[in-house]
Design a protein around this motif. Structure first.
Motif, PDB file in Angstrom:
ATOM      1  N   VAL A 133      25.845 -44.117  -0.376  1.00 18.27           N
ATOM      2  CA  VAL A 133      27.009 -43.595   0.263  1.00 18.27           C
ATOM      3  C   VAL A 133      27.522 -42.017  -0.130  1.00 18.27           C
ATOM      4  O   VAL A 133      26.609 -42.137  -1.452  1.00 18.27           O
ATOM      5  CB  VAL A 133      28.451 -44.511   0.434  1.00 18.27           C
ATOM      6  N   ASP A 134      28.009 -41.178   0.654  1.00 17.44           N
ATOM      7  CA  ASP A 134      28.538 -40.410  -0.503  1.00 17.44           C
ATOM      8  C   ASP A 134      29.932 -40.575  -0.810  1.00 17.44           C
ATOM      9  O   ASP A 134      31.200 -40.469  -0.878  1.00 17.44           O
ATOM     10  CB  ASP A 134      29.476 -39.650   0.727  1.00 17.44           C
ATOM     11  N   THR A 153      41.365 -42.953  13.541  1.00 13.24           N
ATOM     12  CA  THR A 153      41.884 -41.921  13.898  1.00 13.24           C
ATOM     13  C   THR A 153      39.925 -41.012  13.489  1.00 13.24           C
ATOM     14  O   THR A 153      40.225 -39.708  13.692  1.00 13.24           O
ATOM     15  CB  THR A 153      43.331 -41.483  13.534  1.00 13.24           C
ATOM     16  N   ALA A 154      39.537 -41.697  12.082  1.00 15.94           N
ATOM     17  CA  ALA A 154      38.884 -40.780  12.199  1.00 15.94           C
ATOM     18  C   ALA A 154      37.918 -40.756  13.069  1.00 15.94           C
ATOM     19  O   ALA A 154      37.073 -39.305  13.356  1.00 15.94           O
ATOM     20  CB  ALA A 154      38.403 -41.292  10.516  1.00 15.94           C
ATOM     21  N   ASN A 155      37.143 -41.650  13.128  1.00 15.01           N
ATOM     22  CA  ASN A 155      36.254 -42.247  14.311  1.00 15.01           C
ATOM     23  C   ASN A 155      36.499 -41.011  15.360  1.00 15.01           C
ATOM     24  O   ASN A 155      35.985 -40.351  15.929  1.00 15.01           O
ATOM     25  CB  ASN A 155      35.989 -43.384  14.612  1.00 15.01           C
ATOM     26  N   SER A 156      37.874 -40.634  15.809  1.00 14.40           N
ATOM     27  CA  SER A 156      37.843 -40.132  16.938  1.00 14.40           C
ATOM     28  C   SER A 156      38.575 -38.472  16.747  1.00 14.40           C
ATOM     29  O   SER A 156      38.211 -38.113  17.827  1.00 14.40           O
ATOM     30  CB  SER A 156      39.420 -40.410  17.754  1.00 14.40           C
ATOM     31  N   GLN A 157      37.805 -37.862  15.961  1.00 12.94           N
ATOM     32  CA  GLN A 157      37.950 -36.876  15.400  1.00 12.94           C
ATOM     33  C   GLN A 157      36.175 -36.129  15.426  1.00 12.94           C
ATOM     34  O   GLN A 157      35.663 -36.970  15.017  1.00 12.94           O
ATOM     35  CB  GLN A 157      38.599 -36.732  14.156  1.00 12.94           C
ATOM     36  N   ALA A 178      35.426 -41.440  -2.782  1.00 11.97           N
ATOM     37  CA  ALA A 178      36.576 -40.692  -4.359  1.00 11.97           C
ATOM     38  C   ALA A 178      38.174 -40.134  -3.346  1.00 11.97           C
ATOM     39  O   ALA A 178      39.389 -40.849  -3.727  1.00 11.97           O
ATOM     40  CB  ALA A 178      36.248 -40.438  -5.378  1.00 11.97           C
ATOM     41  N   LYS A 179      37.557 -38.408  -2.710  1.00 13.99           N
ATOM     42  CA  LYS A 179      38.291 -38.037  -2.373  1.00 13.99           C
ATOM     43  C   LYS A 179      39.575 -38.486  -0.751  1.00 13.99           C
ATOM     44  O   LYS A 179      40.772 -38.435  -1.004  1.00 13.99           O
ATOM     45  CB  LYS A 179      38.070 -37.099  -2.395  1.00 13.99           C
ATOM     46  N   HIS A 180      38.466 -38.787  -0.255  1.00 15.31           N
ATOM     47  CA  HIS A 180      39.365 -38.954   1.454  1.00 15.31           C
ATOM     48  C   HIS A 180      38.700 -40.936   1.994  1.00 15.31           C
ATOM     49  O   HIS A 180      38.029 -40.761   2.623  1.00 15.31           O
ATOM     50  CB  HIS A 180      38.654 -38.071   2.359  1.00 15.31           C
TER      51      HIS A 180
END
Length: 473
Positions: free
Chosen positions: A451-452, A469-473, A457-459
């Motif tokens: 994984v990244d 929401t993340a998947n729809s962007q 860690a940051k997001h």
């Protein structure tokens, strides 16, 4: 395996109107909930039948790594052994159903067991009294430093408000954090080439800051797994300038049956019961960090760090562990921890870089692979270990080396287990030469691959709604 039940979130398995429970008939009447306590919209909860829920969480648990499923060579202050008899004792209804606010006369037996544990800890450490209020090691550190602060403020000790604490660069990271939280200024003392406290640097600090020094905190054996051989010199330097010595007992297990902190000149210490005396605490809990003081400092034992004693079940596990070993066998803990760590170290140092080649205690630190020509990092080695069914060791800590890889087998693993781990570590070292891309892209057999880490860690995505929401962007 059905990926629908294995790889999806519980929300994705939800079907409107599906239930896995039924509530009993209401025999208590209806009561209006105050409007200000009511939700403005329905809770977003999954709707699943019982079998779906059971299979989902069982499959998730099978993805988890634990001490009951495999070797766990994570270095530094994490116990990897939890005898089942300890769990049985801690789960007895007489213990499990206690409430901290019960009347004192109803918990006399429980208090007697805590007193028994205190007596054993006093014998094992040489300290004169303990408080069991701290809930974890870091909480114990803070409590110990508060004791030290109160000691120095007492007019009987000149009433000096000493402001500085010395912390070696090889100490646990919580040491300077706890000291800062307690209002102290941290002075770092360097390590020498041998990985031990640089006595000349310490002398320099004492000569400059003597009247301001409240204490020196030491993790012993230190985070490199090395025993600090100059402790008598160190304790004399600190005591002569009026300071106290604090012992971080997170690495206490290799000391059992070998030596005691009080006999070495330490004044205050904490013990990670959840490490030295079983109770694995992966995932942040449970823990227990009782604090002990030498004779003459009992007056300053803090009673205000918690309204209750700490995690009682952890104390019961520790007591069961000590009683199971007994006086004759607890002496074997330290030597076996040292033997196992040195066995792995000596078996791998020809293929992994050993920056300090000496006898270690319970753990040791490699500085990555000896052959770094292919660019295979400590992170790559750790990820590749997952493919072979091993939990990765601690990596990139301590910060003294660029590619730190800290290994601690503890005292309880068999030679066969250690040999299996050694064989895999050697195989990965060979793969780093012959097929480095295989190692750099690991893991390959886990449900989730590489994984990244920075993005995670940051997001971090921590809620189902946020994921949508993340998947729809």
């Amino acid at each position: 395996m059905n990926n629908r039940l294995y790889g999806n979130l519980i929300f994705e398995l939800s079907k409107e109107g599906r239930k896995g429970y039924s509530l009993p008939r209401n025999n208590y009447g209806t009561y209006e909930i105050p409007q200000e306590l009511c939700r403005q919209e329905d809770a977003q909860l999954p709707e699943c039948d019982e079998l779906t829920v059971v299979r989902h969480y069982t499959n998730l648990s099978n993805n988890n790594f634990g001490v009951d499923t495999g070797f766990y060579p994570l270095g530094s202050c994490t116990m990897k052994y939890n005898p089942k008899i300890n769990e049985e004792m801690a789960a007895l209804p007489q213990f499990q159903n206690l409430h901290p606010s019960q009347p004192q006369e109803t918990v006399v037996g429980a208090q007697a067991l805590v007193d028994m544990l205190e007596n054993y800890l006093k014998e094992l450490t040489g300290m004169s009294a303990f408080t069991f209020k701290p809930y974890a090691g870091a909480h114990g550190e803070l409590t110990g430093l508060m004791i030290i602060k109160d000691y120095h403020r007492d007019p009987r000790h000149n009433g000096l408000s000493r402001t500085k604490v010395i912390v070696p660069d090889s100490a646990h990271g919580t040491n300077p954090a706890s000291a800062a939280m307690c209002g102290f200024e941290i002075i770092e003392v360097k390590s020498g080439a041998d990985g031990l406290v640089d006595i000349e640097d310490l002398k320099r600090i004492v000569s400059l800051e003597g009247p301001n020094i409240a204490a020196m905190m030491m993790t012993n054996p230190n985070t490199l797994g090395l025993f600090e051989t100059q402790i008598p010199v160190i304790t004399k330097l600190i005591h002569d300038c009026g300071g106290l010595m604090y012992y971080d007992g997170a690495n206490l297990n290799p000391m059992l049956g070998v030596c005691r902190p009080a006999d070495m000149g330490f004044d205050v210490m904490h013990i990670n019961l959840h490490k030295t005396f079983s109770t694995p605490h992966g995932g942040g809990g449970p823990g227990s960090g009782p604090v002990g003081v030498r004779d003459g400092i009992q007056l300053y034992l803090r009673k205000d760090v918690s309204p209750y004693n700490g995690n009682f079940a952890v104390m019961m596990r520790a007591l069961a562990y000590i009683l199971s070993l007994g006086r004759e066998h607890i002496k074997e803990v330290g030597p076996l921890a040292v033997l196992n760590a040195n066995y792995i170290k000596e078996s791998l140092k020809d293929v992994y870089e050993l920056p300090i080649d000496t006898i270690c205690c319970h753990e040791f630190v490699f500085d990555g692979l000896k052959d770094k020509s292919a660019g295979v990092t400590t992170m790559d080695v750790a990820k590749r270990l997952l493919d072979y069914g091993y939990h990765a060791p601690t990596i990139y800590f301590p910060l003294l080396f660029h590619e730190s890889l800290m290994i601690e087998p503890t005292e309880n693993e068999s030679k066969e287990t250690l040999d299996g781990f050694i064989a895999v570590m050697r195989k990965i070292a060979e793969e780093a030469k012959t097929n480095p891309d295989e190692v750099k892209s690991a893991p390959h057999t886990t449900p989730i691959g590489r994984v990244d880490d920075v993005l995670a860690a940051k997001h971090p995505v921590v809620t189902y709604r946020q994921m949508l929401t993340a998947n729809s962007q």
